[in-house]
Design an enzyme around this catalytic site. Structure first.
Site, PDB file in Angstrom:
ATOM      1  N   GLY A   8      -3.604  10.288 -12.331  1.00 56.53           N
ATOM      2  CA  GLY A   8      -3.393  10.240 -10.870  1.00 56.53           C
ATOM      3  C   GLY A   8      -2.553  11.405 -10.392  1.00 56.53           C
ATOM      4  O   GLY A   8      -1.791  11.286  -9.434  1.00 56.53           O
ATOM      5  N   THR A 123       4.945  -2.322  -9.657  1.00 50.63           N
ATOM      6  CA  THR A 123       5.195  -2.325  -8.209  1.00 50.63           C
ATOM      7  C   THR A 123       5.916  -3.573  -7.712  1.00 50.63           C
ATOM      8  O   THR A 123       5.748  -4.660  -8.275  1.00 50.63           O
ATOM      9  CB  THR A 123       3.847  -2.210  -7.456  1.00 50.63           C
ATOM     10  OG1 THR A 123       4.045  -2.570  -6.078  1.00 50.63           O
ATOM     11  CG2 THR A 123       2.783  -3.135  -8.017  1.00 50.63           C
ATOM     12  N   GLU A 125       5.032  -5.109  -5.241  1.00 55.20           N
ATOM     13  CA  GLU A 125       3.980  -6.048  -4.791  1.00 55.20           C
ATOM     14  C   GLU A 125       3.856  -7.230  -5.756  1.00 55.20           C
ATOM     15  O   GLU A 125       3.338  -8.277  -5.398  1.00 55.20           O
ATOM     16  CB  GLU A 125       2.638  -5.332  -4.699  1.00 55.20           C
ATOM     17  CG  GLU A 125       2.348  -4.699  -3.361  1.00 55.20           C
ATOM     18  CD  GLU A 125       2.099  -5.699  -2.239  1.00 55.20           C
ATOM     19  OE1 GLU A 125       1.227  -6.563  -2.388  1.00 55.20           O
ATOM     20  OE2 GLU A 125       2.786  -5.611  -1.215  1.00 55.20           O
ATOM     21  N   TYR A 147      -4.500  -6.637  -5.672  1.00 53.22           N
ATOM     22  CA  TYR A 147      -3.756  -5.470  -6.185  1.00 53.22           C
ATOM     23  C   TYR A 147      -2.524  -5.945  -6.966  1.00 53.22           C
ATOM     24  O   TYR A 147      -2.293  -5.521  -8.109  1.00 53.22           O
ATOM     25  CB  TYR A 147      -3.334  -4.576  -5.010  1.00 53.22           C
ATOM     26  CG  TYR A 147      -2.329  -3.495  -5.365  1.00 53.22           C
ATOM     27  CD1 TYR A 147      -2.730  -2.317  -5.976  1.00 53.22           C
ATOM     28  CD2 TYR A 147      -0.967  -3.660  -5.062  1.00 53.22           C
ATOM     29  CE1 TYR A 147      -1.799  -1.318  -6.293  1.00 53.22           C
ATOM     30  CE2 TYR A 147      -0.041  -2.668  -5.373  1.00 53.22           C
ATOM     31  CZ  TYR A 147      -0.459  -1.503  -5.989  1.00 53.22           C
ATOM     32  OH  TYR A 147       0.457  -0.527  -6.301  1.00 53.22           O
ATOM     33  N   LYS A 151      -1.849  -5.427 -10.962  1.00 53.20           N
ATOM     34  CA  LYS A 151      -0.668  -4.682 -11.406  1.00 53.20           C
ATOM     35  C   LYS A 151       0.217  -5.540 -12.324  1.00 53.20           C
ATOM     36  O   LYS A 151       0.888  -5.032 -13.215  1.00 53.20           O
ATOM     37  CB  LYS A 151       0.145  -4.217 -10.191  1.00 53.20           C
ATOM     38  CG  LYS A 151      -0.425  -2.972  -9.533  1.00 53.20           C
ATOM     39  CD  LYS A 151      -0.063  -1.737 -10.359  1.00 53.20           C
ATOM     40  CE  LYS A 151      -0.523  -0.453  -9.725  1.00 53.20           C
ATOM     41  NZ  LYS A 151      -0.144   0.726 -10.489  1.00 53.20           N
TER      42      LYS A 151
END
Ligand code: NAP
Ligand code: G4F
Length: 338
Positions: A8, A123, A125, A147, A151
């Site tokens: 990335g 994360t 999240e 997501y 993760k």
């Protein structure tokens, strides 16, 4: 010369991390997906300083190949389908890239160079429906999106490979971090891009979703330093990286307009809420229900205590400075484009 592989690399964090590692004298390899049009994204300016390897997180052979070519001492796994809203539209792709993709990378390391150190981009999240405030390394997880769920798999498989195979594998549980290089679909950049356009008379009102959501926002440049620090320790561990402050989306909007000399006034409630320019009475922000999510993360607020104490990490860019940098950069860019 130390060698690093960044997956990335053309994303927001990948570009700042590549700059940091180049400054430190690393040879930097970056994994990128093939696109129909050649595009180096955020690393256009580093094209001649880094070596790009084409591959995909869902293709294990390409990751083995990336490890063979780079012989990396440190691998930073930043590649992901990183936009939460899209994860409801593409839950399987999100799981394959953000979840299984991590196992693919760990297996490639284990096969080619098991002593390489590994960083996983976990994360906040994963805290989702938060079980305590502030969130720290020991806070139970409760993800609220495909997501977040994907993760969480990536997070646990990293821990599992550390414990199963003794690999030096760390997860950074990073809270929201933004920058002038942030994708325009994320709320902060969507706001600064729109505010710049509204200031220059190029856009109608900005449409947003839930403005009551609270986020712990830092600058990406500070956060990539924490990633590097994690891989320089004697032992692999997991760390929360955050500012310890939280702000509503509405506050970000107000501050961005303030930086271009517009004072906003809020009127109405819920989906009827608008912000007007106090000086002209014109509507500059309205709510569009299409930007609400099927399940929301209402508040994120992290405690960076462990990262500060053990890594000696400190954030340098304040919330106010972050907003200022983003809006000034967008103003300049929009002026040039216009
Ligand atoms: P970003 O700008 O969206 O970058 C994501 C990168 O992943 C892009 O280079 C993208 O390449 C690449 N990618 C996507 N799918 C891929 C695939 N199948 N194979 C190979 N590469 C793929 O995200 P970011 O903000 O820099 O975040 C970096 C990482 O940190 C992500 O894992 C994100 O989930 C995580 N994270 C971010 C934050 C934050 O607030 N920024 C907070 C916590 C964790 P393309 O250009 O080809 O799409
Ligand atoms: O900017 P966002 O899309 O970021 P979100 O969902 O917090 O995710 C980001 O941070 C995570 C770390 O916590 C990363 F793991 C993830 O990869 C990504 O970088 O949305 C922030 C908040 C949400 O509550 C959203 O509902 O802003 C709210 N919001 C309100 N109106 C909006 C909008 N978000 C977007 N993207 N667009 C809107 O119009």
């Amino acid at each position: 010369m130390k060698k690093a592989l960044i997956t990335g690399i053309n994303g927001q964090d990948g570009s700042y991390l590549a700059e940091l590692l180049l400054e430190k004298g690393y040879k930097v390899y970056g994994l990128m997906r093939r696109k129909s049009k050649v595009d180096f994204g955020n690393v256009k300016h580093l094209k001649n300083d880094i070596e790009i390897i084409y591959g995909d997180m869902t293709d294990p052979i390409s990751l083995i190949n990336a490890m063979k070519i780079s012989q990396a001492d440190e691998v930073y796994n930043l590649a992901a389908q990183s936009f939460v809203a899209t994860s409801w539209e593409q839950p399987i792709a999100t799981a394959e890239i953000d979840g299984i993709g991590v196992t693919n990378m760990l297996e490639a390391i284990r096969t080619i160079k098991p002593e390489a150190r590994f960083y996983q981009a976990s994360t906040s999240e994963m805290f989702g429906l938060v079980q305590e405030i502030p969130q720290k390394e020991t806070t139970p997880f409760y993800p609220r999106s495909p997501y977040g769920v994907a993760k969480l798999y990536g997070h646990w498989i990293t821990k599992n490979y550390r414990e199963s195979y003794g690999m030096f594998a760390c997860s950074g549980i990073l809270f929201n971090h933004e920058s002038e290089r942030r994708g325009k679909e994320f709320v902060t950049r969507k706001i600064t891009d729109a505010v710049a356009r509204i200031k220059l008379g190029l856009q109608d009102p900005l449409e947003l979703g839930n403005m009551d959501a609270k986020r712990d926002w830092g600058h990406a440049k500070d956060y990539v330093k924490a990633m590097w620090l994690m891989l320089q320790q004697d032992e692999a561990d997991d760390y929360v990286v955050a500012t310890g402050e939280t702000h509503k989306v509405r506050e970000f909007v107000e501050l961005a307009f303030k930086h271009v000399g517009i004072e906003v006034q809020w009127q109405g409630e819920g989906v009827d809420e608008i912000a007007i320019d106090k000086a002209t009475g014109k509507t500059v922000v309205s709510v569009n229900p299409k930007f609400f999510r099927p399940a929301e993360v209402d508040i994120l607020l992290g405690s960076p205590k462990k990262a500060e104490e053990k890594l000696g990490w400190e954030r340098e860019i304040s919330f106010e400075e972050l907003v200022k940098r983003m809006i000034l950069s967008d103003l300049e860019r929009v002026k040039e484009e216009a």
